[in-house]
Design a protein around this motif. Structure first.
Motif, mmCIF file in Angstrom:
data_model
loop_
_atom_site.group_PDB
_atom_site.id
_atom_site.type_symbol
_atom_site.label_atom_id
_atom_site.label_comp_id
_atom_site.label_asym_id
_atom_site.label_seq_id
_atom_site.Cartn_x
_atom_site.Cartn_y
_atom_site.Cartn_z
ATOM 1 N N GLY B 61 0.825 -1.201 0.000
ATOM 2 C CA GLY B 61 0.000 0.000 0.000
ATOM 3 C C GLY B 61 0.853 1.244 0.000
ATOM 4 N N MET B 62 0.243 2.378 -0.316
ATOM 5 C CA MET B 62 0.907 3.671 -0.125
ATOM 6 C C MET B 62 -0.164 4.739 0.019
ATOM 7 S SD MET B 62 2.462 4.465 -3.925
ATOM 8 C CE MET B 62 1.439 4.247 -5.404
ATOM 9 N N ILE B 63 0.182 5.785 0.761
ATOM 10 C CA ILE B 63 -0.740 6.899 0.964
ATOM 11 C C ILE B 63 -0.394 7.981 -0.056
ATOM 12 C CG2 ILE B 63 -1.571 8.637 2.592
ATOM 13 C CD1 ILE B 63 -2.162 5.853 3.611
ATOM 14 N N MET B 64 -1.396 8.428 -0.798
ATOM 15 C CA MET B 64 -1.146 9.524 -1.743
ATOM 16 C C MET B 64 -1.996 10.728 -1.349
ATOM 17 S SD MET B 64 -0.200 7.706 -5.338
ATOM 18 C CE MET B 64 1.246 8.775 -5.476
ATOM 19 N N ARG B 65 -1.428 11.886 -1.605
ATOM 20 C CA ARG B 65 -2.074 13.139 -1.225
ATOM 21 C C ARG B 65 -2.466 13.899 -2.485
ATOM 22 N NH1 ARG B 65 1.350 11.383 1.963
ATOM 23 N NH2 ARG B 65 0.852 11.305 4.182
ATOM 24 N N PRO B 66 -3.671 13.692 -2.967
ATOM 25 C CA PRO B 66 -4.070 14.297 -4.239
ATOM 26 C C PRO B 66 -3.945 15.819 -4.244
ATOM 27 C CG PRO B 66 -5.689 12.673 -3.544
ATOM 28 C CD PRO B 66 -4.733 12.851 -2.403
ATOM 29 N N HIS B 67 -3.991 16.434 -3.076
ATOM 30 C CA HIS B 67 -4.008 17.898 -3.069
ATOM 31 C C HIS B 67 -2.627 18.515 -2.895
ATOM 32 C CE1 HIS B 67 -8.234 17.565 -3.200
ATOM 33 N NE2 HIS B 67 -8.256 16.858 -2.093
ATOM 34 N N THR B 68 -1.639 17.701 -2.497
ATOM 35 C CA THR B 68 -0.315 18.291 -2.296
ATOM 36 C C THR B 68 0.713 17.681 -3.239
ATOM 37 O OG1 THR B 68 0.175 16.727 -0.530
ATOM 38 C CG2 THR B 68 -0.766 18.824 0.129
ATOM 39 N N GLU B 141 -7.026 -1.674 -5.393
ATOM 40 C CA GLU B 141 -8.081 -0.888 -4.765
ATOM 41 C C GLU B 141 -7.553 0.486 -4.388
ATOM 42 O OE1 GLU B 141 -11.313 -1.759 -1.140
ATOM 43 O OE2 GLU B 141 -9.490 -2.934 -1.285
ATOM 44 N N THR B 142 -8.374 1.496 -4.513
ATOM 45 C CA THR B 142 -8.055 2.781 -3.882
ATOM 46 C C THR B 142 -9.122 3.040 -2.826
ATOM 47 O OG1 THR B 142 -9.306 4.070 -5.503
ATOM 48 C CG2 THR B 142 -6.958 3.795 -5.933
ATOM 49 N N ILE B 143 -8.669 3.451 -1.656
ATOM 50 C CA ILE B 143 -9.609 3.723 -0.567
ATOM 51 C C ILE B 143 -9.458 5.189 -0.167
ATOM 52 C CG2 ILE B 143 -10.231 3.179 1.819
ATOM 53 C CD1 ILE B 143 -9.147 0.339 1.322
ATOM 54 N N ASP B 144 -10.525 5.941 -0.328
ATOM 55 C CA ASP B 144 -10.484 7.356 0.050
ATOM 56 C C ASP B 144 -10.560 7.459 1.567
ATOM 57 O OD1 ASP B 144 -10.437 8.176 -2.619
ATOM 58 O OD2 ASP B 144 -12.625 8.127 -2.759
ATOM 59 N N LEU B 145 -9.578 8.113 2.149
ATOM 60 C CA LEU B 145 -9.586 8.324 3.593
ATOM 61 C C LEU B 145 -10.274 9.659 3.844
ATOM 62 C CD1 LEU B 145 -5.947 7.128 4.433
ATOM 63 C CD2 LEU B 145 -8.053 5.784 4.184
ATOM 64 N N THR B 146 -11.536 9.573 4.197
ATOM 65 C CA THR B 146 -12.346 10.787 4.297
ATOM 66 C C THR B 146 -11.870 11.692 5.427
ATOM 67 O OG1 THR B 146 -13.905 9.528 5.637
ATOM 68 C CG2 THR B 146 -14.391 9.707 3.294
#
Lengths: 215, 215
Positions: B61-68, B141-146
Motif C-alpha cells: 500500500g501507499m498513501i497519496m495526497r491528491p491535493h499536495t 483498490e483505492t480507498i479514500d480516507l475521508t
C-alpha cells in the motif's frame, strides 16, 4: 537481476514468501504500540507498519493483522479509544522484538520484555518510558481492508513527547539524534546515519542540500 | 522530555507542523513510483509512505495526497491500472528527492532528474533502471480516507526484480546489502547498517539472534 513473477511468488513456501514480501517495502520504522484493556491490563506490541497520514489534522496510521498478530492490541484500542506509539531506541531492539511473542492474555509484554510503563494524566494508555519519542493517539477510524482482512487503524495525535532540543528550527525532529532502530522484513534490525537534509525541490533548480551530516 | 498537546500542534505554523508531524513515524523507506499515462507520458515521484499490506496475496500500500503531491501519478495508476515501486539507492538520494519538484505535466521526471526508464514486456509502467529492487504492481483498490482526503492505494504485486544472490535462505531480502536510502520527515535522507536478524520470538525463550551483522 532476476525477475520473479506472480506465480513464482505464489509458489513460494508460506514462511519464505512472508519473508520475501515483507522485505519489499525496505526500511520501516520500529514502534511499540502501548494499550490497556478496560480492566487495566496493559499490552505492548512491536509494529513496522506505522505510516504518516496527514499533518493537519495530525494523523498516523498503521496496518494490523487480526489473524496473525495477537488481537489484544486492536481490541484494547477499540475498547478504550486510545493507544500510544513509541519509537524503539536502537539499544533495545532485541527486547522490542520479543514483544512479538505470543504471551498469555494475562501477561503484559511491558513486564515480560523489560519495558517500563509511563502514564500521563488524563490518558488511558501506557507509554514506554524508555522511548525518546512517544505519541499518544485517539482512535479516529478503523478501515477493514477486505482485500486480505487486515485493518488500517487511523489515530488522531493527541500528544507528542520528545526532548525539545531535538526539534530543528523548521519543526522537523532530528530522528538520527534519537538513535532509533529501523526494521527490514520481519526480523532484521538496523541503525541509521543521516546523510543530508534537502531543500524543498523546485523544477528550475538542481537538488540543494540544507545540511550535510556525513563528515 | 517535553510534551506537546493537540493545541500546541494545531498552533504550529503550517510548514513547521508539517515537518514536525511527518517526523513522528521515524525512518521510512524511500521509493520512486513509476507510472505512464495512457498516451505514454512517463512520470516518477518519490514517496515515503509505502507499507506492507500482506504476503498472500502479495500486496503493498501507499498513501497519496491528491491535493499536495502532483496528481499525475494517481491519475496514471487509475488510467493504466499498473505502477512500479523502485527502492532508492543511497547514492541517488539527491536526484530522487528532486522528483518531488512540481514539473510540468509534459515533462518526465525520469529525464529531468536523471533516471533511466526500464520497460519489461507486457507491463505498462516504467521501472527505474538504477534501482536494485523493482516491484511491478497492478492496482487492486483505492480507498479514500475521508478523515483528510488522502487515498490509500493498494496494489497486487505482479513481479519483483532483485539480484537473487541478495535473497537469504529464508526468503528475506538482504536490504542492507542493496545500499538503500531511508527518509525521515519530508527531506532528510539516511543510510542504514544492519545490526541483527532475530529468531521468531517465543514467550518462554529470551530474544535470540540468528545473525549478528555488526563487527
Amino acid at each position: 537481476m532476476n525477475t520473479f513473477d506472480e506465480s513464482d511468488i505464489n509458489n513460494m513456501a508460506q514462511r519464505y514468501r512472508a519473508n520475501f514480501v515483507n522485505s519489499l517495502s525496505g526500511y520501516k520504522s520500529a514502534n511499540l504500540i502501548g494499550t490497556a484493556s478496560a480492566q487495566g491490563q496493559t499490552n505492548l506490541t512491536i509494529v513496522s507498519s506505522v505510516v504518516h497520514i496527514g499533518a493537519h489534522p495530525p494523523l498516523m496510521g498503521m496496518i494490523m493483522r487480526p489473524h496473525t498478530v495477537r488481537r489484544d492490541s486492536l481490541e484494547n484500542i477499540k475498547a478504550t479509544g486510545v493507544y500510544t506509539v513509541n519509537a524503539v531506541p536502537v539499544e533495545l531492539y532485541a527486547q522490542a522484538h520479543q514483544t512479538s511473542a505470543r504471551y498469555d492474555e494475562s501477561a503484559s509484554e511491558f513486564t515480560q520484555c523489560g519495558f517500563n510503563e509511563y502514564w500521563r494524566a488524563g490518558f488511558a494508555a501506557p507509554f514506554v518510558a524508555q522511548s525518546p519519542l512517544q505519541v499518544g493517539l485517539e482512535l479516529a477510524e478503523t478501515i477493514d481492508l477486505t482485500v486480505n482482512n487486515t485493518v488500517l487503524v487511523i489515530g488522531r495525535i493527541k500528544q507528542v513527547s520528545v526532548d525539545k532540543t531535538r526539534i530543528d528550527q523548521d519543526g522537523g525532529i532530528d530522528i538520527n539524534a534519537l538513535d532509533l532502530a529501523c526494521i527490514s522484513g520481519l526480523d532484521t534490525y538496523h541503525e541509521a546515519n543521516a546523510i543530508a537534509k534537502m531543500a524543498y525541490a523546485k523544477p528550475d533548480n538542481p537538488p540543494k542540500l540544507i545540511k550535510h551530516y556525513k563528515p
